[in-house]
Scaffold this motif. Structure first.
Motif, PDB file in Angstrom:
ATOM      1  N   ALA A  13       0.295  -1.178   0.296  1.00 53.39           N
ATOM      2  CA  ALA A  13       0.035   0.089  -0.234  1.00 53.39           C
ATOM      3  C   ALA A  13       0.770   0.889   0.220  1.00 53.39           C
ATOM      4  O   ALA A  13       0.657   2.124   0.403  1.00 53.39           O
ATOM      5  CB  ALA A  13      -0.963  -0.093   1.232  1.00 53.39           C
ATOM      6  N   THR A  14       1.809   1.403  -0.131  1.00 54.74           N
ATOM      7  CA  THR A  14       3.166   2.328   0.219  1.00 54.74           C
ATOM      8  C   THR A  14       4.088   2.724  -0.748  1.00 54.74           C
ATOM      9  O   THR A  14       4.348   0.976  -0.773  1.00 54.74           O
ATOM     10  CB  THR A  14       3.932   2.390   1.976  1.00 54.74           C
ATOM     11  N   ARG A  27       3.667   5.390  10.124  1.00 60.24           N
ATOM     12  CA  ARG A  27       3.232   6.646  11.579  1.00 60.24           C
ATOM     13  C   ARG A  27       1.633   7.033  10.348  1.00 60.24           C
ATOM     14  O   ARG A  27       0.598   7.088  11.075  1.00 60.24           O
ATOM     15  CB  ARG A  27       3.318   7.852  11.984  1.00 60.24           C
ATOM     16  N   THR A  28       2.027   7.137   9.503  1.00 62.25           N
ATOM     17  CA  THR A  28       0.345   7.988   9.057  1.00 62.25           C
ATOM     18  C   THR A  28      -0.121   6.553   8.587  1.00 62.25           C
ATOM     19  O   THR A  28      -1.805   7.487   8.633  1.00 62.25           O
ATOM     20  CB  THR A  28       0.770   8.441   8.045  1.00 62.25           C
ATOM     21  N   LEU A  29      -0.033   5.291   7.962  1.00 56.98           N
ATOM     22  CA  LEU A  29      -1.038   4.439   7.290  1.00 56.98           C
ATOM     23  C   LEU A  29      -1.371   3.657   8.188  1.00 56.98           C
ATOM     24  O   LEU A  29      -3.062   3.561   8.408  1.00 56.98           O
ATOM     25  CB  LEU A  29      -0.228   3.805   7.293  1.00 56.98           C
ATOM     26  N   ARG A  39       3.375  -2.670  16.157  1.00 54.08           N
ATOM     27  CA  ARG A  39       3.662  -4.048  15.885  1.00 54.08           C
ATOM     28  C   ARG A  39       4.361  -4.052  14.659  1.00 54.08           C
ATOM     29  O   ARG A  39       5.597  -4.273  14.610  1.00 54.08           O
ATOM     30  CB  ARG A  39       2.720  -4.988  15.946  1.00 54.08           C
ATOM     31  N   VAL A  40       4.457  -2.871  13.596  1.00 56.03           N
ATOM     32  CA  VAL A  40       4.353  -2.954  12.385  1.00 56.03           C
ATOM     33  C   VAL A  40       5.874  -2.007  12.544  1.00 56.03           C
ATOM     34  O   VAL A  40       7.049  -1.961  12.057  1.00 56.03           O
ATOM     35  CB  VAL A  40       3.711  -2.250  11.318  1.00 56.03           C
ATOM     36  N   ALA A  41       5.792  -0.846  13.842  1.00 56.07           N
ATOM     37  CA  ALA A  41       7.128  -0.238  13.661  1.00 56.07           C
ATOM     38  C   ALA A  41       8.317  -0.687  13.684  1.00 56.07           C
ATOM     39  O   ALA A  41       9.339  -1.271  13.677  1.00 56.07           O
ATOM     40  CB  ALA A  41       6.920   1.299  14.981  1.00 56.07           C
ATOM     41  N   PHE A  42       8.616  -1.787  14.801  1.00 55.45           N
ATOM     42  CA  PHE A  42       8.864  -2.602  15.823  1.00 55.45           C
ATOM     43  C   PHE A  42      10.033  -3.724  14.925  1.00 55.45           C
ATOM     44  O   PHE A  42      10.650  -3.585  15.041  1.00 55.45           O
ATOM     45  CB  PHE A  42       9.026  -3.510  17.038  1.00 55.45           C
TER      46      PHE A  42
END
Length: 237
Positions: A13-14, A27-29, A39-42
């Motif tokens: 998606a990005t 952060r935005t999505l 969880r995704v950032a980690f």
């Protein structure tokens, strides 16, 4: 839902021109879903900093790649997306320090100061760095700089280091943050505090992915092994 499904969806998606844009994209999505964002950032942080650290000593060893896969346990159907992020991080001209600072800011905005997730990342990076049975001086410098950006104290970094690198007979005390000659009751109280703080259940309670549980179980095993040695030593006194 598996973190790898989330990451696959995120990559799909990005449009990511460079890895330095990834944290802002996370952060935005996931702005309306702080648990998924955490969880995704980690996970993305582990991918990116692992890739950057693998180049710190000038050569990417197969043992480091294998250790990366050991921590991540990536299903075959999601391997391409993870590899894309890993290779993008290796190629990105942006320094790891700016990326680590972005991550620290994101973490503190969600968790406040002294964000425990950042210590989990350092633990995972040590696991990869020592995979070739040698912690290179450039790798250690990399880890120290990332820890400083994460506002991890020198004492806490030393305890993490002692869990991964044998520095002599005093290691069990260093791992627990104790000094030889401490009273047994005081030592046990410190040990019990560490058990409560680092128990794998707390890893999951922080919203971290189940797929990274090895970081927590290895840390708890090191703490328990250190306590067994310290306890036996103190009981001989």
């Amino acid at each position: 839902m598996s973190i790898w499904v989330r990451i696959t969806d995120f990559v799909s998606a990005t449009a990511i021109p460079a890895f330095s844009a990834v944290i802002e994209a996370v952060r935005t999505l996931f702005e309306g879903d702080p648990e998924t964002r955490r969880r995704v950032a980690f996970s993305v942080a582990m991918i990116a900093l692992s890739a950057k650290m693998a180049k710190a000593d000038g050569v990417v060893m197969q043992s480091e790649v294998d250790a990366f896969k050991e921590i991540f346990d990536i299903p075959d159907e999601h391997a391409d997306q993870v590899s894309m992020l890993y290779n993008l991080a290796k190629q990105d001209v942006a320094g790891f320090d700016s990326y680590a600072a972005q991550l620290a800011n994101l973490c503190s905005s969600q968790e406040g100061e002294n964000c425990p997730i950042l210590r989990d990342i350092i633990d995972g990076l040590f696991h990869i760095a020592k995979a070739d049975n040698l912690l290179h001086s450039n790798e250690l410098a990399f880890l120290q700089e990332v820890a400083a950006i994460f506002s991890i104290s020198d004492a806490e970094f030393d305890r993490i280091l002692s869990r991964h690198v044998d520095k002599g007979a005093s290691d069990p005390y260093r791992i627990l943050g104790l000094k030889p000659g401490v009273e047994y009751s005081d030592a046990r109280a410190v040990y019990m505090d560490l058990v409560r703080e680092h128990h794998p259940d707390n890893f999951l309670a922080r919203g971290l992915p189940m797929e990274f549980m090895k970081i927590s179980t290895d840390r708890m095993a090191a703490i328990n092994d250190a306590w067994h040695s310290v306890e036996a030593d103190l009981k001989r006194l």
